[in-house]
Design an enzyme around this catalytic site. Structure first.
Site, PDB file in Angstrom:
ATOM      1  N   PHE A  10       0.726  -0.993  -0.149  1.00  0.00           N
ATOM      2  CA  PHE A  10      -0.158   0.081  -0.018  1.00  0.00           C
ATOM      3  C   PHE A  10       0.848   1.257   0.202  1.00  0.00           C
ATOM      4  O   PHE A  10       2.070   1.369   0.355  1.00  0.00           O
ATOM      5  CB  PHE A  10      -0.810  -0.098   1.184  1.00  0.00           C
ATOM      6  CG  PHE A  10      -0.562  -0.237   2.439  1.00  0.00           C
ATOM      7  CD1 PHE A  10       0.385   0.339   3.156  1.00  0.00           C
ATOM      8  CD2 PHE A  10      -0.748  -1.617   2.930  1.00  0.00           C
ATOM      9  CE1 PHE A  10       0.836   0.134   4.507  1.00  0.00           C
ATOM     10  CE2 PHE A  10      -0.194  -1.897   4.413  1.00  0.00           C
ATOM     11  CZ  PHE A  10       0.490  -1.220   5.166  1.00  0.00           C
ATOM     12  N   SER A  11       0.247   2.502  -0.319  1.00  0.00           N
ATOM     13  CA  SER A  11       1.116   3.595  -0.732  1.00  0.00           C
ATOM     14  C   SER A  11       1.467   4.373   0.237  1.00  0.00           C
ATOM     15  O   SER A  11       2.469   5.287   0.299  1.00  0.00           O
ATOM     16  CB  SER A  11       0.500   4.337  -2.026  1.00  0.00           C
ATOM     17  OG  SER A  11      -0.787   4.954  -1.578  1.00  0.00           O
ATOM     18  N   THR A  12       0.934   4.623   1.470  1.00  0.00           N
ATOM     19  CA  THR A  12       1.020   5.353   2.632  1.00  0.00           C
ATOM     20  C   THR A  12       1.222   4.789   3.718  1.00  0.00           C
ATOM     21  O   THR A  12       0.272   3.926   4.043  1.00  0.00           O
ATOM     22  CB  THR A  12      -0.139   6.456   2.613  1.00  0.00           C
ATOM     23  OG1 THR A  12      -1.323   5.827   2.753  1.00  0.00           O
ATOM     24  CG2 THR A  12      -0.058   7.324   1.217  1.00  0.00           C
TER      25      THR A  12
END
Length: 602
Positions: A10-12
């Site tokens: 996931f990106s954050t």
């Protein structure tokens, strides 16, 4: 049973607090149980908080590690890669995303997307061309979603930048500040600012990060983080290196997974503790301390050698080190303190040099006598030196101007291509050129920042040297009239000033020693002036020694104390001046000072 590998991304970092990690992990476990696969638990492929839009998960993340494991045979053909959806693998442009996708399949690895239960392999794509079209469609949609989000986020930040004078961009700030309630300014936290001022003053005074860290803990000064168990040297270093000390805020953006400066620093964004000039001077002092001490922190409760890292052997160029020798006991039987001397480290280690020593106290006395005299003013404020310093500053100014022009040119070209790309249907050549320009901009911006630092240091160093002459003399006056802690501080501060003003000190404890080539040259010169060969040889034998004189027979004989009556040391200033100091053998406070050039033989 075939082996399956789970890839979670996931990106954050904030998503780690939510349900994403649990969900992706559980659906992988359910799939392998349902299809009779073995889930490998020895390799963990998780990119938690890494973007697939800028390809960080490939260039520096776990997905890149998975690709490398395939190439090395650690992941065998016939294995399965389980992902929640294709956009977990990549959100880059379609061609880049497909390259990663196809590379995995070509190695005989099957990709399973758990959200829609699609199975991708070389065989499935050959037999059903529609699956290939569908995968490309998913990749294109994922990239467009991320690109749109990126554009919207950029627009939000651009709007914030335009209103930076009205409202601060973010509540994030150094730990000695807080954002005001109306978000229009940052304000100091008084007790923390007092701590920062102490840290800066101690660093200016010659203390390294470790020594400052110990003092903060010894004085039980509270840390800025409640969970911290005392101060750490790394925390001290971050404070001293922070541009927020002089109120600057540098915005950043991410390009190819790297954080780069975005635009010029915003001045007066934070309230300043010191000036910009003082900040860069502080960095120069700290860098000099790391270089001169070899990165080692000062230990103990004293600064026994004011010249550590500065003093070199005038004969062989080796470092001069502190040596200790035992002394006989006093008449009442109590031991005398060890005699400390300066000696050539090369000779100590058996290299081809002389072992003549110079008692440390006598050397320090002669050096400090020079510092207290008028010669120090001339040494620091030489007009020729000032002219040389001005030439360096002028040269740096020209380099900075040229670098700024180059950065502006690259930024202009990048803006034009970016505007063209945002119109859609952008050729791959344009996108490739944008990446090239972004990397060039990163490189040139870093170079410009370094030149700016050098210029700031050049502008402040000459001023620092001139202003600190009086401070040096005041510190010398205070050294012998204080308690142990204050003595440490004063000697540390004095050593710091000396390191900043002096490049090197060459020591000749046995006086001038001539090489045979120099003697032969001098002999020819004397004969040309009318000396007979015999008279020239007698004169040279009396005045030009090729080695220190020894008492007794053999190389192990003790050096003649009188042989050191011609001893001297040369002081080389950082800005170009040179002084030769000849102390009286019996009275180290009586010295003769000669002005010399860097190339002269004393």
């Amino acid at each position: 049973m075939p082996t399956a590998y789970s890839y979670v991304r996931f990106s954050t970092p904030d998503q780690l607090k939510g349900d994403s990690l649990r969900r992706q992990t559980e659906i992988s476990q359910a799939y392998v149980e349902e299809h009779g696969l073995t889930l490998d638990t020895t390799l963990h492929f998780r990119d938690l908080g890494l973007s697939a839009f800028d390809r960080s998960n490939v260039t520096r993340g776990a997905l890149g590690g998975f690709l490398e494991a395939i190439k090395r045979g650690r992941v065998e053909p016939g294995s399965f890669l389980l992902v929640e959806s294709l956009d977990r693998l990549s959100r880059a442009e379609v061609l880049d995303a497909f390259a990663v996708f196809s590379d995995i399949l070509k190695q005989g690895i099957t990709i399973v997307t758990l959200a829609d239960r699609m199975v991708y392999s070389q065989e499935s794509l050959r037999s059903n061309f529609g699956n290939l079209i569908g995968s490309l469609s998913i990749m294109a949609r994922a990239h467009e979603e991320s690109a749109m989000k990126s554009r919207r986020l950029k627009a939000v930040w651009d709007n914030k930048r335009e209103k930076i004078e009205e409202k601060k961009l973010t509540a994030r700030c150094p730990q000695w500040m807080r954002l005001s309630e109306d978000r229009s300014r940052f304000e100091f936290i008084p007790e923390r600012v007092e701590t920062v001022r102490k840290i800066v003053d101690w660093s200016r005074g010659g203390l390294g990060n470790t020594a400052i860290n110990k003092r903060l803990n010894a004085e039980e000064i509270p840390t800025f983080t409640k969970s911290a168990k005392g101060w750490q040297a790394s925390s001290v270093d971050k404070i001293l290196a922070s541009h927020a000390l002089y109120g600057a805020f540098q915005m950043h953006t991410r390009v190819e997974g790297k954080t780069i400066p975005d635009g010029d620093p915003v001045g007066d964004y934070f309230p300043a503790i010191i000036t910009k000039e003082d900040f860069f001077l502080l960095q120069s002092i700290r860098q000099g301390r790391r270089t001169d001490s070899g990165g080692k922190a000062r230990k103990g409760n004293d600064v026994p050698n004011l010249f550590s890292g500065l003093v070199k052997c005038g004969y062989c160029g080796s470092s001069i080190v502190m040596l200790g020798s035992a002394r006989s006991n006093k008449a009442d039987g109590t031991p005398r303190p060890m005699r400390k001397s300066l000696g050539c480290d090369g000779a100590r280690r058996g290299h081809n040099c002389y072992g003549v020593q110079w008692e440390y106290t006598a050397f320090e006395t002669s050096f400090l006598t020079f510092c207290q005299g008028v010669q120090l003013d001339n040494f620091i404020r030489d007009e020729a030196i000032d002219a040389q310093s001005n030439n360096v500053t002028l040269s740096l100014n020209q380099l900075v101007a040229a670098a700024k022009a180059e950065v502006d040119d690259i930024q202009t070209r990048l803006n034009r291509l970016t505007a063209l790309a945002e119109m859609g249907d952008t050729p791959m050549t344009i996108l490739t050129r944008i990446r090239e320009l972004e990397l060039q901009l990163l490189e040139k911006t870093d170079a410009l920042d370094e030149l700016d630092k050098q210029l700031s240091i050049a502008l402040t160093s000459s001023q620092y040297r001139a202003e600190k002459v009086a401070d040096v003399r005041a510190l010398i006056e205070r050294m012998n009239t204080m308690d142990e802690q204050t003595r440490f501080d004063v000697r540390a501060a004095l050593a710091e000033h000396l390191r900043h003003m002096i490049h090197r000190i060459d020591v000749f404890p046995a006086g001038t020693i001539y090489t045979q080539a120099e003697i032969d040259q001098r002999r020819d010169s004397l004969i040309a002036q009318g000396y007979s060969k015999k008279r020239a040889d007698i004169y040279l034998a009396e005045t030009h020694r090729t080695a220190p004189k020894r008492l007794g027979q053999g190389k192990r004989g003790r050096y003649d104390p009188n042989a050191s009556k011609g001893r001297h040391f040369n002081i080389y200033g950082k800005s170009g001046g040179v002084r030769s100091i000849y102390p009286d053998h019996d009275d180290p406070q009586s010295i003769i000072v000669n002005i010399a050039s860097r190339t002269s033989k004393v």
